[in-house]
Design a protein around this motif. Sequence first.
Motif, PDB file in Angstrom:
ATOM      1  N   PRO A 143      -9.992  39.469 -64.823  1.00  0.00           N
ATOM      2  CA  PRO A 143      -9.593  38.855 -63.327  1.00  0.00           C
ATOM      3  C   PRO A 143      -8.148  38.006 -63.696  1.00  0.00           C
ATOM      4  N   GLY A 144      -7.235  38.234 -63.033  1.00  0.00           N
ATOM      5  CA  GLY A 144      -6.044  37.443 -63.203  1.00  0.00           C
ATOM      6  C   GLY A 144      -4.873  38.050 -63.994  1.00  0.00           C
ATOM      7  N   ASP A 145      -5.280  39.187 -64.942  1.00  0.00           N
ATOM      8  CA  ASP A 145      -4.361  39.752 -65.703  1.00  0.00           C
ATOM      9  C   ASP A 145      -3.426  40.265 -64.971  1.00  0.00           C
ATOM     10  N   PRO A 146      -2.089  40.464 -65.454  1.00  0.00           N
ATOM     11  CA  PRO A 146      -1.071  41.233 -64.660  1.00  0.00           C
ATOM     12  C   PRO A 146      -1.505  42.582 -64.333  1.00  0.00           C
ATOM     13  N   VAL A 147      -1.086  43.126 -63.178  1.00  0.00           N
ATOM     14  CA  VAL A 147      -1.743  44.608 -62.801  1.00  0.00           C
ATOM     15  C   VAL A 147      -0.331  45.456 -62.612  1.00  0.00           C
ATOM     16  N   SER A 148      -0.349  46.615 -63.272  1.00  0.00           N
ATOM     17  CA  SER A 148       0.832  47.589 -63.321  1.00  0.00           C
ATOM     18  C   SER A 148       0.266  48.671 -62.057  1.00  0.00           C
ATOM     19  N   ARG A 149       1.153  48.794 -61.251  1.00  0.00           N
ATOM     20  CA  ARG A 149       0.927  49.847 -60.155  1.00  0.00           C
ATOM     21  C   ARG A 149       1.842  50.864 -59.869  1.00  0.00           C
ATOM     22  N   ARG A 150       1.544  51.986 -60.159  1.00  0.00           N
ATOM     23  CA  ARG A 150       2.481  53.325 -60.376  1.00  0.00           C
ATOM     24  C   ARG A 150       1.719  54.405 -58.913  1.00  0.00           C
ATOM     25  N   VAL A 151       2.687  55.055 -58.459  1.00  0.00           N
ATOM     26  CA  VAL A 151       2.444  56.059 -57.266  1.00  0.00           C
ATOM     27  C   VAL A 151       3.102  57.495 -57.936  1.00  0.00           C
ATOM     28  N   ARG A 152       2.185  58.164 -57.623  1.00  0.00           N
ATOM     29  CA  ARG A 152       2.616  59.883 -58.051  1.00  0.00           C
ATOM     30  C   ARG A 152       2.903  60.500 -56.767  1.00  0.00           C
ATOM     31  N   VAL A 153       4.294  61.080 -56.841  1.00  0.00           N
ATOM     32  CA  VAL A 153       4.723  61.620 -55.310  1.00  0.00           C
ATOM     33  C   VAL A 153       5.025  63.016 -55.692  1.00  0.00           C
ATOM     34  N   THR A 154       4.541  63.789 -54.741  1.00  0.00           N
ATOM     35  CA  THR A 154       5.067  65.276 -54.815  1.00  0.00           C
ATOM     36  C   THR A 154       6.059  65.380 -53.495  1.00  0.00           C
ATOM     37  N   LEU A 155       7.178  65.960 -53.838  1.00  0.00           N
ATOM     38  CA  LEU A 155       8.315  66.203 -53.052  1.00  0.00           C
ATOM     39  C   LEU A 155       8.346  67.827 -52.513  1.00  0.00           C
ATOM     40  N   LEU A 156       8.746  68.263 -51.327  1.00  0.00           N
ATOM     41  CA  LEU A 156       9.221  69.780 -51.025  1.00  0.00           C
ATOM     42  C   LEU A 156      10.410  69.503 -50.090  1.00  0.00           C
ATOM     43  N   ASP A 157      11.348  70.284 -50.658  1.00  0.00           N
ATOM     44  CA  ASP A 157      12.472  70.448 -49.488  1.00  0.00           C
ATOM     45  C   ASP A 157      12.240  71.652 -48.953  1.00  0.00           C
ATOM     46  N   THR A 158      11.924  71.377 -47.571  1.00  0.00           N
ATOM     47  CA  THR A 158      11.533  72.761 -46.601  1.00  0.00           C
ATOM     48  C   THR A 158      12.683  73.599 -46.525  1.00  0.00           C
ATOM     49  N   ALA A 159      13.883  73.212 -46.651  1.00  0.00           N
ATOM     50  CA  ALA A 159      15.135  74.127 -46.456  1.00  0.00           C
ATOM     51  C   ALA A 159      15.286  74.988 -47.533  1.00  0.00           C
ATOM     52  N   THR A 160      14.870  74.607 -48.819  1.00  0.00           N
ATOM     53  CA  THR A 160      15.036  75.429 -50.026  1.00  0.00           C
ATOM     54  C   THR A 160      13.885  75.849 -50.589  1.00  0.00           C
ATOM     55  N   GLY A 161      12.862  75.138 -50.235  1.00  0.00           N
ATOM     56  CA  GLY A 161      11.605  75.447 -51.042  1.00  0.00           C
ATOM     57  C   GLY A 161      11.418  75.050 -52.364  1.00  0.00           C
ATOM     58  N   ARG A 162      12.338  74.249 -52.717  1.00  0.00           N
ATOM     59  CA  ARG A 162      12.184  73.391 -54.118  1.00  0.00           C
ATOM     60  C   ARG A 162      11.334  72.080 -54.031  1.00  0.00           C
ATOM     61  N   SER A 163      10.469  71.889 -55.186  1.00  0.00           N
ATOM     62  CA  SER A 163       9.635  70.974 -54.985  1.00  0.00           C
ATOM     63  C   SER A 163       9.559  70.002 -56.510  1.00  0.00           C
ATOM     64  N   ALA A 164       9.425  68.923 -56.436  1.00  0.00           N
ATOM     65  CA  ALA A 164       9.425  67.943 -57.531  1.00  0.00           C
ATOM     66  C   ALA A 164       8.151  67.045 -57.646  1.00  0.00           C
ATOM     67  N   GLU A 165       7.907  66.334 -58.814  1.00  0.00           N
ATOM     68  CA  GLU A 165       6.995  65.346 -58.925  1.00  0.00           C
ATOM     69  C   GLU A 165       7.761  64.187 -59.391  1.00  0.00           C
ATOM     70  N   ALA A 166       7.449  63.186 -58.943  1.00  0.00           N
ATOM     71  CA  ALA A 166       7.814  61.778 -59.269  1.00  0.00           C
ATOM     72  C   ALA A 166       6.868  60.747 -59.597  1.00  0.00           C
ATOM     73  N   LEU A 167       7.163  59.848 -60.651  1.00  0.00           N
ATOM     74  CA  LEU A 167       6.372  58.650 -60.658  1.00  0.00           C
ATOM     75  C   LEU A 167       7.255  57.413 -60.369  1.00  0.00           C
ATOM     76  N   VAL A 168       6.755  56.522 -59.409  1.00  0.00           N
ATOM     77  CA  VAL A 168       7.299  55.430 -59.150  1.00  0.00           C
ATOM     78  C   VAL A 168       6.422  54.120 -59.604  1.00  0.00           C
ATOM     79  N   ASP A 169       7.141  53.099 -60.195  1.00  0.00           N
ATOM     80  CA  ASP A 169       6.526  51.845 -60.282  1.00  0.00           C
ATOM     81  C   ASP A 169       6.744  51.152 -59.195  1.00  0.00           C
ATOM     82  N   VAL A 170       5.628  50.671 -58.558  1.00  0.00           N
ATOM     83  CA  VAL A 170       5.782  49.783 -57.422  1.00  0.00           C
ATOM     84  C   VAL A 170       4.888  48.588 -57.602  1.00  0.00           C
ATOM     85  N   THR A 171       4.820  47.993 -58.930  1.00  0.00           N
ATOM     86  CA  THR A 171       4.118  46.726 -59.216  1.00  0.00           C
ATOM     87  C   THR A 171       4.961  45.529 -58.289  1.00  0.00           C
TER      88      THR A 171
END
Length: 655
Positions: free
Chosen positions: A64-92
């Motif tokens: 308790p009290g230690d710094p906390v790192s927060r990350r989000v995994r996001v999958t994206l899709l372009d509905t116009a082209t069908g292309r998709s991607a995966e991203a990792l975002v640091d939201v600490t």
Amino acid sequence: MTSSPTATETTTAAAPHPLDPLTTAEIEAARAALDAEGKVTASTRFPLVLPDEPDRHAVLAHRPGDPVSRRVRVTLLDTATGRSAEALVDVTDPAAAVLVSYRDLDPAADGQPPVLFEEYETCDEIVKADAGWRKAMAERGVTDLSLVIAAPLAAGNFGIASEAGRRMLRSLTFLRCNESDNPFAHPVGGLVADVDLTARRVVRLVDTGAVPVPAECGRYDAESTGPARTDLRPLEITQPEGASFSLEGAQLSWQNWRLRLDFNAREGLVLHEITHRDGDRDRPVLHRASIAEMAVPYAEPDPARNWVCYLDSGEYLLGRNANALRLGCDCLGEITYVDAVLADDLGNPETLHNAICIHEEDIGLLWKHTNIFDDFAADSRRARRLVISYIATLGNYDYGFYWYLHQDGTIAFEAKATGLLQTSAAEPGAGSPHATEVAPGLLAPFHQHLFCARLDVTVDGPRNTVQEVDVVRLPTGPGNPNGNAFTTKATPVADSGEAGRVADPSVGRRWRIVNPGVTNRMGTPVAYTLLPDTGPLLLAQPGSSVAERVAYATKHLWVTRYRPERRYPDGDYPNQHAGGPGVTAWSRPGESLEDTDLTVWHSFGPTHLPRLEDWPVMPVDVCGFSLRPTGFFDRNPALDLPKETGDGSGGHCHV
């Protein structure tokens, strides 16, 4: 994650923890960071937004009290082209979120992202605009499309060359008598449309010939089912002094149990860091528990339906399809509800109110003995359990997911399947060897519900071994003259090449998870035992598309080395994937499974042969498993429970 305004107990803000559920601010920050990097356009959608859970050793080291790192995994899709991607975002720091990584997904190698909510409507529009489909419907006498449902269903992967790289759905068709009618009472037989969502067109129409559309309605509302019973008296469950559990942030405590709640878009409810208080120690049992996948393969060989197999977690997302629960309907008693924050198709946060229900249940006798040598004096204790649950609706089926904590140290899980049967049509009275005729001309195909529990075990610490335990008859002879003796045989699951195991009720097979480094007072390793569901495994033929994609269900148990990237038994993106990733890939020989960090995967569930009684809405069909302490405690851990009066207030039972 917050308690809802209707909850009976108010939670308080807790210090940040690495396993805290995603917040509105974090989801907003992840989307904003991707937008700032030019990764978001008008046609960008967010099929999946999940917390990037830290390695469990990092979690164990957190104080308790230690710094906390927060990350989000996001999958994206372009509905116009069908292309998709995966991203990792640091939201600490949500005000300064950073894009950590970004990679394009290859549909052939990675699979497709899960189905978007908006694609249900898109598919319906595409099918109804197709000239070939409209012609087929007209030939069946249907020209008014206002009450027609073109049901969007996961396409699977059958090696069809023309579908390679395309984002696909397949559509069956159902009719309704009016807008509130049960569409599954009126399937349009012999017709399926294969839809390219990116090109927005039907690329193949399968029409095996018209059969009569079943005419009988399948309504189940109170107005349609006749007068209600009048002989039920009120049944009230009250706890005058309130519930016995407490909820502080995501930390839940009850009796000697402690755990952390989470709820994500894919798996729904997740339980973290489950520990049991024993004297002055909180002893770990599970680091993480969830239902990581469920497949629903159907048995019909007809070309219009032989492709039907749903992966409800990986293709449709259990969490995003969860219900907002209602007091007195979905949950009864002294209830605490917990909200969940998820992301919608556009990547914006949305709150699902009353996503999780927490309450206590009386479940009868826990232990009792009548002493025949002491004037038949009796001593007993009643049992109660803590229930943590949610309900999700996936098309025609509704699933209740229930985790139970018991006072004797047992952890159990039940899935309750209800809702509506998926149906097909046939000539009335013709029947089918692959289905039950539940109304004239209305078939309910045979199918399976194959769940997979992911259990990151940590029985008194992370260094565990799984033993397969069988009951063994001993031969009659000098050591067993009357032939009555039997014993047990424990075989370690020592290597990853031995990791796929099959239940065998004829020898009482169960799997004991031991910690070789910790012993009980009798000098044997402490353990928990998985008592499995022993129903049929996947019935699709080996080598079939279903068997390749639902390979986890070819064994009742898999044991794998824990790795933070080993999240799902069928891989990260099973939608339209040919199969291969997941537990089978992690079970090649050569990786030691003894005295180390382990994940146990249990496959289970019913093979559903529909009954007439399952129509028009089916009573719950229950399956599940339990984890029972086996030498984990030095004696019965529920000896200290107070006596009951019969009204729950304590003291001696009434005579």
